[in-house]
Design an enzyme around this catalytic site. Structure first.
Site, PDB file in Angstrom:
ATOM      1  N   CYS A 107       0.870  -1.176   0.000  1.00 20.62           N
ATOM      2  CA  CYS A 107       0.000   0.000   0.000  1.00 20.62           C
ATOM      3  C   CYS A 107       0.904   1.222   0.000  1.00 20.62           C
ATOM      4  O   CYS A 107       1.676   1.420   0.938  1.00 20.62           O
ATOM      5  CB  CYS A 107      -0.898  -0.013   1.237  1.00 20.62           C
ATOM      6  SG  CYS A 107      -1.923   1.466   1.453  1.00 20.62           S
TER       7      CYS A 107
ATOM      8  N   CYS B 225      -0.681   3.649  -6.627  1.00 21.88           N
ATOM      9  CA  CYS B 225      -1.534   2.968  -5.649  1.00 21.88           C
ATOM     10  C   CYS B 225      -1.695   1.545  -6.160  1.00 21.88           C
ATOM     11  O   CYS B 225      -1.873   1.343  -7.373  1.00 21.88           O
ATOM     12  CB  CYS B 225      -2.889   3.664  -5.522  1.00 21.88           C
ATOM     13  SG  CYS B 225      -4.132   2.744  -4.567  1.00 21.88           S
TER      14      CYS B 225
END
Length: 289
Positions: A90, A204
């Protein structure tokens, strides 16, 4: 998330992991499965425990301390599950948590993080303009600032930041090819194309699942790049360094055990069937089960 205990302090350390222990992978949602797939392809004998904090996804709008706390809880859960390393799959969580987590666990539990793949985009850009699509929190973090200062600025490359909080929910709901998602991508990326960007960094881990959608709109105007392969190679290096690489076959075994905190395993099952490659053997469960 009652199964997760506070991180402070590190008490009752786990025994040192053996080579056949799983690799732990964490993301705020299911986007980190893009990283899990890359590592699984690069390390075909390894098994994985994947934790998605779907009770709190997305992390992008959250404040810095909340992101640190949620990330710490998730990594502690993977540690207690007996994983041999943890990959913070992440970008937002990596931006605020890596230094602290590495200091906390030390050499006993290596932590691998992500940084948007801006460096290769800068080195390969012909137009000297690249865009980075990431969450607002990722842009607040020091990791991407360091890459801009060390590589983009000396090379005379303009970096265009692009944020959109609507994209993660599209992926989480399996709607990445919906009319609404395509319209959103068109709105946020057309200005990037108009400014001459030739590379788009997907900052992302949810965003690699948008590649087909982006290419359907812009064709070859934007070269898409993400961190998946680089993270897979770094994971291999860390395992070799710590003598934790597993090199035997797991014939018929589950490759990826997925766990979610939001009690939504069943609703996510059909979405994972679309996102994950067919040859991967996986399961999905709620951590409360």
């Amino acid at each position: 998330m009652s199964a997760i205990q506070p991180l402070f302090p590190l008490i009752n350390p786990m025994p040192k992991a053996t080579t056949n222990a799983p690799i732990g992978i964490f993301d705020s949602g299911i986007g980190g499965l893009s990283i899990a797939q890359e590592i699984a392809k690069h390390l075909p004998h390894e098994r994985f425990i994947y934790f998605a904090d779907t009770a709190h996804v997305p992390y992008g709008p959250r404040d810095d301390q909340n992101i640190r706390e949620l990330t710490a809880q998730a990594i502690e859960w993977l540690y207690r599950k007996g994983c041999k390393v943890a990959v913070v799959a992440c970008n937002t969580a990596s931006a605020f948590s890596l230094d602290y987590l590495r200091e906390h666990y030390g050499d006993n539990f290596p932590i691998i993080g992500l940084v948007p793949a801006l460096k290769p985009a800068v080195l390969q850009s012909k137009s000297k303009t690249v865009a980075v699509l990431a969450t607002p929190a990722t842009f607040r973090g020091q990791l991407i600032k360091d890459v801009v200062e060390k590589f983009a600025q000396p090379s005379g490359v303009t970096v265009i930041p692009v944020t959109c909080l609507d994209l993660v929910p599209f992926v989480e709901s399996g709607a990445q090819m919906s009319a609404a998602c395509l319209a959103t991508l068109k709105d946020i990326l057309q200005p990037v194309v108009d400014q001459g960007a030739d590379y788009l960094v997907l900052g992302c881990t949810h965003y690699p699942f948008l590649k087909i959608a982006i290419q359907s709109i812009f064709g070859q105007k934007l070269t898409l790049i993400d961190s998946g392969l680089a993270v897979a190679r770094q994971t291999a290096r860390i395992l070799i360094k710590n003598e934790l690489l597993f090199e035997q076959n797991h014939d018929g075994d589950v490759r990826i055990e997925c766990y979610v905190s939001g009690n939504n395993a069943e609703s996510l099952r059909p979405i994972l069937q679309l996102l994950l490659e067919p040859e991967l053997n996986w399961t999905i469960s709620n951590i409360s089960d």
